[in-house]
Motif scaffolding. Structure first.
Motif, PDB file in Angstrom:
ATOM      1  N   TRP A  34       0.858  -1.183   0.000  1.00 46.63           N
ATOM      2  CA  TRP A  34       0.000   0.000   0.000  1.00 46.63           C
ATOM      3  C   TRP A  34       0.893   1.232   0.000  1.00 46.63           C
ATOM      4  N   LEU A  35       0.737   2.063  -1.039  1.00 51.68           N
ATOM      5  CA  LEU A  35       1.525   3.286  -1.141  1.00 51.68           C
ATOM      6  C   LEU A  35       0.917   4.377  -0.263  1.00 51.68           C
ATOM      7  N   LEU A  36       1.736   4.960   0.593  1.00 56.40           N
ATOM      8  CA  LEU A  36       1.311   6.084   1.425  1.00 56.40           C
ATOM      9  C   LEU A  36       2.057   7.324   0.949  1.00 56.40           C
ATOM     10  N   VAL A  37       1.326   8.264   0.367  1.00 58.14           N
ATOM     11  CA  VAL A  37       1.940   9.465  -0.196  1.00 58.14           C
ATOM     12  C   VAL A  37       2.282  10.426   0.937  1.00 58.14           C
ATOM     13  N   ASP A  38       3.572  10.730   1.078  1.00 55.02           N
ATOM     14  CA  ASP A  38       4.078  11.554   2.178  1.00 55.02           C
ATOM     15  C   ASP A  38       4.558  12.881   1.623  1.00 55.02           C
ATOM     16  N   ASP A  39       3.838  13.964   1.979  1.00 53.11           N
ATOM     17  CA  ASP A  39       4.261  15.293   1.528  1.00 53.11           C
ATOM     18  C   ASP A  39       4.921  16.088   2.647  1.00 53.11           C
ATOM     19  N   GLY A  40       5.266  15.396   3.722  1.00 54.55           N
ATOM     20  CA  GLY A  40       5.959  16.047   4.833  1.00 54.55           C
ATOM     21  C   GLY A  40       5.045  16.627   5.886  1.00 54.55           C
ATOM     22  N   THR A  41       3.721  16.563   5.663  1.00 54.23           N
ATOM     23  CA  THR A  41       2.773  17.057   6.660  1.00 54.23           C
ATOM     24  C   THR A  41       1.964  15.873   7.191  1.00 54.23           C
ATOM     25  N   GLY A  42       1.430  16.024   8.375  1.00 57.20           N
ATOM     26  CA  GLY A  42       0.594  14.971   8.950  1.00 57.20           C
ATOM     27  C   GLY A  42       1.305  13.647   9.146  1.00 57.20           C
ATOM     28  N   CYS A  49      -1.860   5.012   9.890  1.00 60.48           N
ATOM     29  CA  CYS A  49      -2.364   4.205   8.772  1.00 60.48           C
ATOM     30  C   CYS A  49      -1.390   3.074   8.446  1.00 60.48           C
ATOM     31  N   ALA A  50      -0.092   3.376   8.465  1.00 55.60           N
ATOM     32  CA  ALA A  50       0.906   2.347   8.194  1.00 55.60           C
ATOM     33  C   ALA A  50       0.842   1.238   9.231  1.00 55.60           C
ATOM     34  N   GLU A  51       0.628   1.619  10.500  1.00 54.63           N
ATOM     35  CA  GLU A  51       0.519   0.621  11.563  1.00 54.63           C
ATOM     36  C   GLU A  51      -0.686  -0.292  11.339  1.00 54.63           C
ATOM     37  N   ALA A  52      -1.825   0.304  10.965  1.00 51.45           N
ATOM     38  CA  ALA A  52      -3.034  -0.485  10.717  1.00 51.45           C
ATOM     39  C   ALA A  52      -2.827  -1.450   9.558  1.00 51.45           C
ATOM     40  N   ILE A  53      -2.178  -0.987   8.495  1.00 54.16           N
ATOM     41  CA  ILE A  53      -1.936  -1.843   7.329  1.00 54.16           C
ATOM     42  C   ILE A  53      -1.010  -2.993   7.690  1.00 54.16           C
ATOM     43  N   ALA A  54       0.080  -2.688   8.397  1.00 55.75           N
ATOM     44  CA  ALA A  54       1.056  -3.730   8.752  1.00 55.75           C
ATOM     45  C   ALA A  54       0.454  -4.760   9.710  1.00 55.75           C
ATOM     46  N   GLU A  55      -0.357  -4.296  10.668  1.00 54.69           N
ATOM     47  CA  GLU A  55      -0.967  -5.216  11.640  1.00 54.69           C
ATOM     48  C   GLU A  55      -1.886  -6.229  10.968  1.00 54.69           C
ATOM     49  N   HIS A  56      -2.419  -5.889   9.803  1.00 55.69           N
ATOM     50  CA  HIS A  56      -3.434  -6.734   9.182  1.00 55.69           C
ATOM     51  C   HIS A  56      -2.963  -7.348   7.870  1.00 55.69           C
ATOM     52  N   GLY A  57      -1.637  -7.510   7.735  1.00 55.94           N
ATOM     53  CA  GLY A  57      -1.094  -8.326   6.652  1.00 55.94           C
ATOM     54  C   GLY A  57      -0.609  -7.578   5.440  1.00 55.94           C
ATOM     55  N   GLY A  58      -0.821  -6.261   5.374  1.00 59.42           N
ATOM     56  CA  GLY A  58      -0.345  -5.490   4.234  1.00 59.42           C
ATOM     57  C   GLY A  58       1.060  -4.973   4.467  1.00 59.42           C
ATOM     58  N   ARG A  59       1.648  -4.402   3.422  1.00 61.39           N
ATOM     59  CA  ARG A  59       2.986  -3.834   3.536  1.00 61.39           C
ATOM     60  C   ARG A  59       2.932  -2.360   3.170  1.00 61.39           C
ATOM     61  N   PRO A  60       3.063  -1.475   4.172  1.00 55.08           N
ATOM     62  CA  PRO A  60       3.008  -0.041   3.882  1.00 55.08           C
ATOM     63  C   PRO A  60       4.319   0.446   3.253  1.00 55.08           C
ATOM     64  N   LEU A  61       4.199   1.201   2.170  1.00 59.26           N
ATOM     65  CA  LEU A  61       5.363   1.778   1.494  1.00 59.26           C
ATOM     66  C   LEU A  61       5.176   3.288   1.409  1.00 59.26           C
ATOM     67  N   ARG A  62       6.038   4.030   2.058  1.00 59.00           N
ATOM     68  CA  ARG A  62       5.944   5.481   1.978  1.00 59.00           C
ATOM     69  C   ARG A  62       6.694   5.982   0.755  1.00 59.00           C
ATOM     70  N   VAL A  63       6.089   6.936   0.053  1.00 57.09           N
ATOM     71  CA  VAL A  63       6.757   7.578  -1.075  1.00 57.09           C
ATOM     72  C   VAL A  63       6.621   9.086  -0.887  1.00 57.09           C
ATOM     73  N   SER A  64       7.757   9.771  -0.903  1.00 55.16           N
ATOM     74  CA  SER A  64       7.774  11.214  -0.663  1.00 55.16           C
ATOM     75  C   SER A  64       7.479  11.958  -1.961  1.00 55.16           C
ATOM     76  N   LEU A  65       6.384  12.701  -1.973  1.00 54.78           N
ATOM     77  CA  LEU A  65       5.963  13.462  -3.145  1.00 54.78           C
ATOM     78  C   LEU A  65       5.463  14.830  -2.708  1.00 54.78           C
ATOM     79  N   ASP A  66       5.822  15.850  -3.456  1.00 59.32           N
ATOM     80  CA  ASP A  66       5.242  17.174  -3.262  1.00 59.32           C
ATOM     81  C   ASP A  66       4.354  17.435  -4.473  1.00 59.32           C
ATOM     82  N   LEU A  67       3.070  17.118  -4.310  1.00 54.08           N
ATOM     83  CA  LEU A  67       2.155  17.201  -5.447  1.00 54.08           C
ATOM     84  C   LEU A  67       1.891  18.634  -5.876  1.00 54.08           C
ATOM     85  N   ALA A  68       2.265  19.597  -5.057  1.00 51.31           N
ATOM     86  CA  ALA A  68       2.055  20.994  -5.422  1.00 51.31           C
ATOM     87  C   ALA A  68       3.234  21.564  -6.194  1.00 51.31           C
TER      88      ALA A  68
END
Length: 460
Positions: A34-42, A49-68
């Motif tokens: 599961w891709l988690l879009v990280d713009d440096g806020t929040g 969200c990453a904890e919830a995904i990992a606890e239930h069998g998914g693999r959280p992947l953070r990707v740093s993007l500034d969509l603005a």
């Protein structure tokens, strides 16, 4: 009589728009990445969200993007690198990021995976959004994972310790004392008076004795337009003592053929704005207008219902003349699923709620005055603790102010819904903040319950 029948039909046009519990997904087993879009806020929200995904069998992947700010090529390259060799099951990003920009740069191999926005707001106000509490306990993490796994036919859902919620139409009786209805007077500002609906509203205000005047200090404001201008209007009039703040929007989500993601998102955002204003003691109302033939001939009956809804304390209502029993199931949108006319399309669990209310009434009928108060206090504190995610009702001080206890406009509405189910009473949307403390709420509920025909004033 034809006139009485006509009034009854028009009265049946009115619905509250409420966040109500929906049937929860049975399992919460995630697969893939599961891709988690990280713009440096929040960062706390993404970490939860990453904890919830990992606890239930998914693999959280953070990707740093500034969509603005990032160029399209740089965004696409980072997404390709993050997704390389991975079975991407979904994408999460924080509400407020540029989803349109993200959709335009997604690599082809992940262009069709589900995309969710997550928010820690009072209530989600956008399509495809999951509203989360400030703290995700184990129950919330499991519910979040279940929603991600099974998807949702809802435009937006709210995950809370007390359950998963979605917006629903609920029939409401606006026949309160006409003396409490909004009475237009003086100058009323109509934003959007150049629209067809705005022109009708202005004509009705004039006939009612008010003056649609954009320049004079207003006694009320009516807004017909986009949520952004509604927010600006609410800020502009924040210091004024107004009789009514009315936002009008098309009804979306009740009939699938009329479903429009942008319209649904705008409607949800206006409802959220009204509820926040109501929680602050402001007389705000969002009116979602569906098919009402009366509008074609001036709209007098529609406007009378709006007057009643303002006085009734509603934050969001829909007005629609629909014969639901004649509607094909495939044409029913998510907003209408709880209506009793739709039979099995309504929410599961309503029977249990009726059983709970009847059980409470039997317990109260056999108790003395002191025992009754203790029973109702337990109901209030238990459900308040459930809404706030506390492990025990002991965390709820019966003399504490609901705001100080941690309630927001959304969680206050959750508590009101749970208490309505537990007691079988029709409770005003603002009852929690109006009464301010659990103790005052208990006294109010006791008084309402003891006026029922089958419950004596005192135990014999």
């Amino acid at each position: 009589m034809p006139a009485i029948d006509a009034w009854r039909r028009r009265r049946d046009w009115a619905y509250r728009i409420a966040w109500t519990p929906i049937a929860e997904p049975v399992t919460a087993a995630l697969t893939g990445a599961w891709l988690l879009v990280d713009d440096g806020t929040g960062p706390e929200l993404l970490a939860a969200c990453a904890e919830a995904i990992a606890e239930h069998g998914g693999r959280p992947l953070r990707v740093s993007l500034d969509l603005a700010a990032d160029a399209d090529g740089a965004l696409e390259d980072r997404l390709k690198d993050a997704a390389a060799g991975e079975a991407i099951a979904g994408i999460l990003l924080r509400t407020g990021q540029r989803t349109d920009r993200l959709a335009g740069v997604l690599p082809e191999e992940i262009r069709d995976v589900p995309l969710w926005q997550v928010a820690q707001d009072d209530e989600p106000g956008r399509a495809g959004c999951i509203g989360l509490p400030e703290r995700l306990d184990a129950r919330c993490r499991t519910r979040l994972a279940a929603v991600l796994q099974q998807g949702s036919a809802e435009e937006a859902v709210a995950v809370r310790p007390s359950g998963v919620y979605a917006r629903r139409l609920v029939r409401t009786n606006l026949e309160s004392d006409p003396e409490t209805w909004w009475r237009p007077r003086g100058a009323v500002r109509v934003v959007g008076a150049d629209t067809a609906l705005g022109a009708r509203f202005a004509a009705w205000l004039t006939a009612a004795g008010a003056a649609p005047d954009p320049d004079a200090p207003p006694t009320a404001v009516v807004h017909i337009g986009a949520p952004e201008t509604a927010v600006a209007l609410a800020e502009e009039v924040a210091g004024l003592d107004l009789d009514a703040i009315v936002f009008c929007t098309p009804l979306s989500g009740a009939l699938s053929e009329a479903a429009d993601p942008d319209s649904a998102a705008a409607q949800a955002r206006l409802e959220a704005l009204s509820r926040r204003l109501r929680a602050d003691g402001r007389p705000a109302l969002t009116v979602a207008l569906g098919p009402v033939p009366d509008l074609d001939t001036g709209g007098a009956h529609v406007f009378e219902l709006i007057r009643a809804a303002v006085g009734h304390g509603e934050a969001a209502v829909a007005l629609a003349d629909v014969d639901w029993a004649a509607i094909e199931p495939a044409a029913v949108g998510p907003l209408a699923r709880a209506l009793p006319e739709l039979g099995h399309h309504g929410r599961a669990g309503l029977g249990r709620a009726a059983d709970d209310a009847e059980s409470l009434r039997r317990r109260l009928a056999g108790a003395d005055a002191g025992e009754r108060r203790a029973i109702v206090l337990d109901v209030v504190r238990t459900r308040a603790a459930d809404v706030l995610g506390h492990a025990s009702a002991d965390a709820i001080d019966e003399t504490g102010d609901f705001l100080d206890l941690g309630f927001s406009s959304f969680t206050a509405l959750e508590l009101r819904n749970l208490l309505a189910e537990a007691t079988g009473l029709e409770l005003a949307p603002v009852v929690v903040f109006e009464l301010r403390t659990p103790a005052a709420l208990v006294e109010f509920l006791l008084a309402e319950l003891t006026t029922k025909e089958d419950l004596p004033d005192a135990a014999g």
